[in-house]
Each structure stands twice: as structure tokens, then as C-alpha cells.
Design an enzyme around this catalytic site. Structure first.
Site, mmCIF file in Angstrom:
data_model
loop_
_atom_site.group_PDB
_atom_site.id
_atom_site.type_symbol
_atom_site.label_atom_id
_atom_site.label_comp_id
_atom_site.label_asym_id
_atom_site.label_seq_id
_atom_site.Cartn_x
_atom_site.Cartn_y
_atom_site.Cartn_z
ATOM 1 C CG ASP A 190 -47.869 8.914 -8.988
ATOM 2 O OD1 ASP A 190 -46.955 9.714 -9.257
ATOM 3 O OD2 ASP A 190 -47.710 7.672 -8.992
ATOM 4 C CE LYS A 216 -40.190 8.199 -11.553
ATOM 5 N NZ LYS A 216 -39.664 6.963 -12.142
HETATM 6 C C1 LIG Z 1 -46.174 7.027 -11.976
HETATM 7 C C2 LIG Z 1 -45.109 6.749 -10.965
HETATM 8 N N1 LIG Z 1 -45.401 6.772 -9.655
HETATM 9 C C3 LIG Z 1 -44.475 6.535 -8.730
HETATM 10 C C4 LIG Z 1 -43.175 6.241 -9.038
HETATM 11 C C5 LIG Z 1 -42.194 5.966 -7.950
HETATM 12 O O1 LIG Z 1 -41.226 6.942 -7.902
HETATM 13 P P1 LIG Z 1 -39.949 6.801 -6.972
HETATM 14 O O2 LIG Z 1 -39.375 5.459 -7.256
HETATM 15 O O3 LIG Z 1 -39.057 7.910 -7.409
HETATM 16 O O4 LIG Z 1 -40.392 6.946 -5.563
HETATM 17 C C6 LIG Z 1 -42.821 6.205 -10.385
HETATM 18 C C7 LIG Z 1 -41.428 5.907 -10.789
HETATM 19 O O5 LIG Z 1 -41.015 4.856 -11.108
HETATM 20 C C8 LIG Z 1 -43.810 6.453 -11.367
HETATM 21 O O6 LIG Z 1 -43.504 6.402 -12.660
#
Ligand SMILES: Cc1ncc(COP(=O)(O)O)c(C=O)c1O
Lengths: 400, 122
Positions: A190, A216
Site C-alpha cells: 500500500d 494524495k
Molecule cells: C495508507 C493508506 N492506504 C489507503 C488509503 C485509502 O486511499 P483512498 O481513500 O484514496 O482509496 C489511504 C488514504 O486515506 C492511506 O493513507
């Protein structure tokens, strides 16, 4: 460079310290998307007219930009998704369904964002497989030595964050990934909090899957990336979504599918968003990912010193810029994080307060919530000075 | 700076009725998981009204101040009347309205009390 961000121009008083949630967008990204919408907003892969051709070229060009940005070998290893969350859910529903059986184990960590935990819980329930979690030390660093202990002959997948969104911990992944591969285990990384903030080389990392979100990293919402190694892709029979764009032949009773990446991109994809993400990556590259990482390291160093000097402020996490991204979680003794964030908001300082979608990590560290300040390329030491002044004001209001 | 008036800070630092009540007739707990606010309400009652109440819990200044004020206001009130209370009562006692981000903090104690009263009636 702050002048590239229209929101900072419109609100010069704003101290934006929530880039870990989503980043601000620079003008070149907005321009690229606007150009698509005003100049060639046709669907891709279908029309035989010029506009559609142009849209297709731009969309596939975006894929190539992503490939280059993360140094993937092949463009078709890049699959566009709606974001990190969709990519992980998609993998759980496709790869997980095909390769995980009853009694198998999936290994993960207590650092994970809910979006890298809950999809695997659901798979575990469906497949009657087990989920095991590598623990952290009290400073939020991973207890790496647990990895080999938890590894077993039943382990099928290690799914692990590169950088913790709650504490900023940078997880040293290369060795773990080598060990996992030596044991025949696939690895999902991730990279939602690393891709935006530091150089990311998927061939060097050698993970099988790497996922992240565009919003992000100066890109638009609604777009993300799933990198899937070619060798893994070839063995994955079915995608997680079906429909137009991904089929070869459809008959009333059965269908055949295209090859990757189309196979994994059913329906009209987020075309403008892919173009915007590519523009964001070009923008970040024009500054340099090493430079961005160094800038955030410096800001964190300054923040640790500045906030650490305020009486009653407790800093969580590694407290070490060498192994921490530009994310700083903290609290003030006797004052709830929500009250802190609300009072900072009165001073035009945007921070996050809560569990940051990491409830198991908060529970492990015995914290009901934290305040989180997260930095990006547009933040300055003045922003941190304003934050420190804001925290002194919080203490004054609470007479603490 | 409206929200953090003196009254709220004082009640947060020196809450009233914040104690456990071992001989309570009924207790009920509630939580806002997203904020980490928790409250437990203790009630003594006769056949129709609340005769005494207290609370324990942890949370932000708004939730603790609101619980303090609620436990003061609800003493001696008819059980039947508690279910009529709503956000406007809390706003009046706190002396300020709460926006969408904080209304859950302000309402936690009241909703927990209303649930308890529902249990009594059943
Ligand atoms: C470490 C991590 N994984 C996953 C996510 C999920 O991302 P998204 O909401 O863009 O799908 C986030 C964001 O909040 C994150 O910081």
C-alpha cells in the site's frame, strides 16, 4: 512554487497540514483536465473519429507516464482504478478468490489503513482463511522480527503499508519482500502515503502489487493505480469488474476477455482523471521526488523540535526524520484532539483529529485519537510556527 | 472562538455529577467511535421521574460539558419528558450551537440517557 497552487493563492492565510488525507492541486493538473474537457472530451477505444483517437492517445499516454514514474517494466502492468481502496478490494475479490483457500493465511500489520484490512477480513470470512498481524513497537515502528515468526507454509500473501498514514512510519520493505518471495509468498504494498512523497521504484522494491491514489499526489480524486507484475497478471484469470471495454467476444451465454490492462478496466474509465494524474506526476518530477522527500524531512525535523519544546505536547511515532515521512501525530495532555483541531481551525490551520482510519493501531498504542499534521512540498517552516502558536493558544484557552 | 466559552472549559476541567453510582437503578453506555468519546449514565428514579443521575466518561470538552449540563437539567424531570429533548436543549444549555462536525459530541450524553429511559419503559 506555492504560486502553482490556486487554493493557496485564494487563501493566503490558510495553513494546510492535511495532505496525508488529500493534497492540494497545482494549476498544471487543472489545466490538463480542462484541456481534455474543452478540447477532446470523447470516450476512448471506441470512436473512429479524431477526437476519440486523441482521447485514447492521451489516456494511454497517461499510463506510460505512470509507468515511468514508478519505473515499471511494462505499461500494461499499470491498471487505472478509482483509488487505493478500489485496487485493494479488487485484488481481494479477484486474486484472493482465485488463490486463497480454506486454511490459508494472509499476513498483514497493525499499521494498516482500514482499506488494507477490511477487504482481507471479508475475504478471510468468505474463504475461512486466517488473517495474521505483525505488531509494532510503542514508537510505531514495525517489529520486523515477527515477520519470519508469523510466516508459515499456509501463508499466501503479505499485504503491507509502505508508510503509515497515522504515524508516518516508513516501513523498510525490501528485505521483507525478498524473504516473502523466497518463501513463495506474493506481496502487496500500500503505497498511498509513499508514492506522493518519495521516490518509488517498483522494480527495485520487487513487490507483486503496488497500489496508490492520485488525489494524495497533486492529482484529482477518482483515480488510482494498481501496479501488477506481468508474471502475476498472466496467472490471474478474472478481473473484479465486468462489462464494456474489457471484453473480446460476447455471446448470450458466455464471453471472453481482453488482455491486461483493458481486462482490468471495465466500463468507461476516469479519462480526465488519468490525464490529470499524469500531469501531477510530471509536475512532481519537475521538482524532483528526492527534493520533495528532503524538504519534508527538514520540515519534520523542524516540527519535532518546535512542537517538542511546547510543554504538555506529546509526540507519537518514531520521532526520527530518517524513518518517518512528513506526518506527525501528537496530543496535548488533558485536551481532546478534536478540541485542539477545532481551535486550530479558528486560526485557519487545517489538521486532522481522530483515529485516521487506523483503529487497530490506535487501540494497540492505547490512544483514543491523535492530532495529525502532515506536510507536502508547499508547506513551510512558517506553517509550523503558526501551528506552534496555535497550540499555545489552545493551551491558553484550556488554561493548561 | 464562540464554542470554547469559559463555561464549557470550566465544566470540562471540573465536571459536575461525574462519578459512578453503585446503587443506580439503571445504567447505560454510549460512544462516538470516530472521536473516542465515551459516556456511561447512571440513573435513580421513582415511578415517574428521575430522582438523581450522574455520568462517567472521557471525551472532548463539548461532550463532557454537555454531559455535565444534562445531568444537572434532568434531575427531577418526568421520564416521559426526556424523549422530547433534542439538539436545541443542548445548544441552549451550552450557550452555543454546534456545527455538523461537533453535534455528535454534544448529543452523546442525551442520546445515551434517552436510550436508558426507553429501556426503563419497556
Ligand atoms: C495508507 C493508506 N492506504 C489507503 C488509503 C485509502 O486511499 P483512498 O481513500 O484514496 O482509496 C489511504 C488514504 O486515506 C492511506 O493513507
Amino acid at each position: 512554487m506555492r504560486s502553482d497552487f490556486p487554493l493557496l493563492q485564494k487563501q493566503p492565510e490558510l495553513v494546510y497540514l492535511d495532505s496525508a488525507a488529500t493534497s492540494l492541486k497545482p494549476q498544471p493538473v487543472l489545466d490538463a483536465m480542462n484541456e481534455y474537457y474543452t478540447g477532446f472530451s470523447a470516450n476512448i477505444h471506441r470512436g473512429l473519429y479524431d477526437l476519440s483517437e486523441r482521447a485514447t492517445v492521451a489516456y494511454e499516454g497517461a499510463r506510460e507516464t505512470v509507468r515511468e514514474f514508478i519505473n515499471a517494466k511494462q505499461a500494461h502492468e499499470i491498471i487505472f482504478t478509482r483509488g487505493t481502496t478500489e485496487a485493494i478490494n479488487g485484488l481481494a475479490q479477484s486474486w484472493g478468490r482465485q488463490f486463497v483457500r480454506e486454511g490459508d493465511e494472509i499476513l498483514t500489520t497493525v499499521l494498516e489503513h482500514h482499506s488494507n484490512l477490511v477487504p482481507w477480513q471479508m475475504l478471510a470470512r468468505e474463504k475461512k482463511c486466517a488473517l495474521k498481524h505483525i505488531d509494532v513497537n510503542d514508537d510505531g515502528t514495525l517489529r520486523e522480527e515477527q515477520f519470519l515468526k508469523l510466516l508459515s507454509r499456509q501463508t499466501r500473501l503479505l499485504t503491507i503499508t509502505h508508510v503509515s498514514n497515522a504515524l508516518g512510519t516508513i516501513v523498510p520493505l525490501r528485505k521483507i519482500i525478498q524473504q516473502a518471495h523466497a518463501a513463495g509468498i506474493k506481496v502487496l504494498v500500500d503505497a498511498a502515503q509513499s508514492a506522493p512523497h518519495m521516490p518509488l521504484d517498483v522494480q527495485y522494491l520487487d513487490a507483486d502489487f503496488v497500489v496508490f491514489s492520485g488525489h494524495k499526489m497533486c492529482g484529482p480524486t477518482g483515480i488510482g493505480v494498481l501496479y501488477m507484475k506481468e508474471r502475476v497478471q498472466e496467472k490471474l484469470e478474472l478481473p473484479w469488474h465486468f462489462g464494456g471495454g474489457m471484453i473480446k467476444e460476447v455471446h448470450l451465454k458466455k464471453s471472453t476477455f481482453q488482455k491486461a490492462p483493458n481486462k482490468f478496466e471495465a466500463g468507461t474509465p476516469p479519462i480526465a482523471e488519468a490525464i490529470g494524474l499524469a500531469a501531477a506526476m510530471r509536475y512532481l518530477q519537475s521538482i524532483g521526488m528526492n527534493k520533495i522527500r528532503d524538504h519534508e524531512k527538514q520540515l519534520l525535523h523542524y516540527a519535532l523540535k518546535t512542537l517538542g519544546a511546547i510543554d504538555g505536547v506529546q509526540l507519537y511515532g518514531p520521532n526520527n526524520p530518517a524513518m518517518q515521512s512528513g506526518v506527525l501525530s501528537f496530543g496535548i495532555e488533558g485536551i481532546h484532539p478534536h478540541d485542539i483541531a477545532e481551535i486550530l481551525n479558528e486560526d485557519n490551520i487545517a489538521v486532522r483529529a481522530g483515529h485516521h482510519c487506523c483503529m487497530p493501531l490506535m487501540e494497540r498504542l492505547n490512544l483514543p485519537a491523535t492530532v495529525r499534521a502532515s506536510f507536502y512540498l508547499y508547506n513551510t517552516e512558517q506553517d509550523i510556527d503558526r501551528l506552534a502558536a496555535g497550540l499555545r493558544n489552545v493551551k491558553k484557552i484550556f488554561k493548561s | 472562538m464562540n464554542l470554547y466559552r469559559e463555561l464549557i472549559i470550566d465544566l470540562y476541567k471540573n465536571p459536575v455529577n461525574k462519578r459512578s453510582m453503585p446503587d443506580a437503578h439503571i445504567t447505560n453506555s454510549g460512544a462516538n467511535v470516530t472521536c473516542g468519546d465515551r459516556v456511561r449514565i447512571y440513573i435513580k428514579k421513582d415511578s415517574e421521574k428521575i430522582t438523581d443521575l450522574s455520568f462517567e466518561g472521557e471525551g472532548c470538552a463539548i461532550s463532557i460539558a454537555a454531559a455535565s449540563l444534562l445531568t444537572e437539567e434532568a434531575k427531577g424531570v418526568l421520564l416521559n419528558d426526556i424523549s422530547d429533548w433534542g439538539p436545541h436543549n443542548i445548544f441552549e444549555w451550552l450557550g452555543t450551537e454546534l456545527g455538523p462536525a461537533r453535534i455528535k459530541c454534544g448529543l452523546l450524553a442525551l442520546e445515551t440517557l434517552q436510550e436508558a429511559v426507553k429501556k426503563i419503559k419497556q
